[in-house]
Structures are given as C-alpha cells and as structure tokens.
Scaffold this active site. Structure first.
Site, mmCIF file in Angstrom:
data_model
loop_
_atom_site.group_PDB
_atom_site.id
_atom_site.type_symbol
_atom_site.label_atom_id
_atom_site.label_comp_id
_atom_site.label_asym_id
_atom_site.label_seq_id
_atom_site.Cartn_x
_atom_site.Cartn_y
_atom_site.Cartn_z
ATOM 1 N N CYS A 1 -1.139 0.961 7.325
ATOM 2 C CA CYS A 1 -2.574 0.675 7.483
ATOM 3 C C CYS A 1 -2.972 -0.607 6.753
ATOM 4 C CB CYS A 1 -3.435 1.840 6.989
ATOM 5 S SG CYS A 1 -3.367 3.334 8.000
ATOM 6 N N ARG A 2 -3.246 -0.491 5.460
ATOM 7 C CA ARG A 2 -3.839 -1.606 4.723
ATOM 8 C C ARG A 2 -2.899 -2.784 4.503
ATOM 9 N NH1 ARG A 2 -5.510 1.797 -0.258
ATOM 10 N NH2 ARG A 2 -3.574 2.743 0.446
ATOM 11 N N SER A 3 -1.679 -2.539 4.047
ATOM 12 C CA SER A 3 -0.809 -3.685 3.761
ATOM 13 C C SER A 3 -0.412 -4.447 5.023
ATOM 14 C CB SER A 3 0.397 -3.299 2.911
ATOM 15 O OG SER A 3 1.221 -2.349 3.535
ATOM 16 N N CYS B 1 0.866 -1.170 0.000
ATOM 17 C CA CYS B 1 0.000 0.000 0.000
ATOM 18 C C CYS B 1 0.903 1.220 0.000
ATOM 19 C CB CYS B 1 -0.982 -0.010 1.176
ATOM 20 S SG CYS B 1 -0.244 0.243 2.801
ATOM 21 N N ASN C 1 2.522 1.513 4.180
ATOM 22 C CA ASN C 1 2.816 0.299 4.952
ATOM 23 C C ASN C 1 2.554 0.494 6.444
ATOM 24 O OD1 ASN C 1 5.641 -1.851 5.671
ATOM 25 N ND2 ASN C 1 3.613 -2.493 5.046
ATOM 26 N N ASP D 1 -8.021 3.931 1.374
ATOM 27 C CA ASP D 1 -7.056 4.108 2.452
ATOM 28 C C ASP D 1 -7.765 4.652 3.696
ATOM 29 O OD1 ASP D 1 -4.921 4.704 4.129
ATOM 30 O OD2 ASP D 1 -3.697 5.518 2.502
#
Length: 171
Positions: A13-15, A8, A11, A123
């Site tokens: 939050c999402r990933s 993402c 690196n 995001d």
C-alpha cells in the site's frame, strides 16, 4: 545518485505508493537519472504479492503504472546501499529497528518529517482512506525533493519548483 527506499509494513500500500509517486515526480521534473527509488516491507506477510488493488486503481487514475511491483522484505544490503530509508509511521520504525538493531539510524526518516506537519501516515489497508494516504505521501515526496534541493544534493530551478508544486494536483 540519490538512493531512496520507502518502507511500510507489507509493501503493498503505502511504500509502493510512495515509490511510484516519487518516481513520477522526479521524472516529470527531469531528474530521474539522479535517483534510484524503491520500496520494501518490514514484515514477510505479503512477500511476492502485487500492489493492493485499491492502491493500484488509485495510482492508475494518475496514469502511474505499478503492475510489475511485488512486495519484498527489506534486507541488510538495502540498508547499506540506500542513502535514505523512509518509513510511513512509527510502527514501521519499530519493526525496522527490531530486524536490524545495529543499523545506521542517521539515514532513517518518516516521510512526513520532511513536511510542516510531521507525523504518521496511517495504513489505508486498515483505514480504507487510500486517497488521504496518497495526499499525505504526495505532500511528503514533494517536501523530500525540496529538502534535497535545500541541502544542495540536487539542483532545482524556479521553473522546476513551480512544475513540482503542480504535479498530480487537482486530478
């Protein structure tokens, strides 16, 4: 061994959410020895920072520990050693292709492309919708595992499929 790297923007939050959800899923169905799962950023903005506190809190609510994770940027070595590079959205793909214009794109996917509702995972750093991102990531990771089983890259019994469908649900 199947090597997966989630990416993402930062690196934080999402990933990392995808990294730790995927690790939990494969561990709970007894396949953790068949995977190496990690995550990285396409940007340098958050390098060295830990997982964003609302994400850490959400993962902790599912008894998932991400306290040792720090952000790092994807490298050429990552591209060469991983079987799958899985982005969260189109913006991540644009950044990735800008950084590595000659990379092998055949191993690059968006996470929701494995589901029946392909698209982007927004995001939550901007939207504040951490639970929504978590639900999309959970759906994508489960679909990814099922896809790997369909492609006969992993063995997934009926019992493990049933177990997979219930992991992290209704909490």
């Amino acid at each position: 061994m199947i090597k997966i790297e989630f990416i993402c923007h930062g690196n934080i939050c999402r990933s990392p959410m995808a990294e730790f959800v995927m690790k939990k899923l494969v561990d709970d169905i007894g396949l953790s020895d068949e995977f190496r799962i990690c995550s990285a950023a396409t940007s340098q903005e958050e390098i060295g920072n830990g997982v964003y506190p609302p994400v850490k809190k959400l993962l902790n609510s599912y008894h998932i520990d991400c306290s040792e994770k720090t952000a790092h940027q994807i490298t050429q070595d990552d591209l060469e050693t991983n079987d799958y590079i899985i982005a969260m959205e189109d913006f991540n793909l644009r950044n990735l292709y800008y950084l590595f214009p000659d990379m092998d794109k055949s191993k690059v996917y968006k996470l929701l492309d494995f589901t029946d509702t392909p698209g982007n995972i927004d995001d939550p750093w901007y939207t504040g919708e951490f639970k929504e991102s978590f639900n999309q990531i959970l759906k994508g990771c489960k679909a990814l595992i099922l896809s790997l089983a369909e492609d006969k890259l992993i063995k997934l019994s009926k019992e493990k499929k049933a177990l997979l469908s219930n992991i992290l649900e209704n909490q």
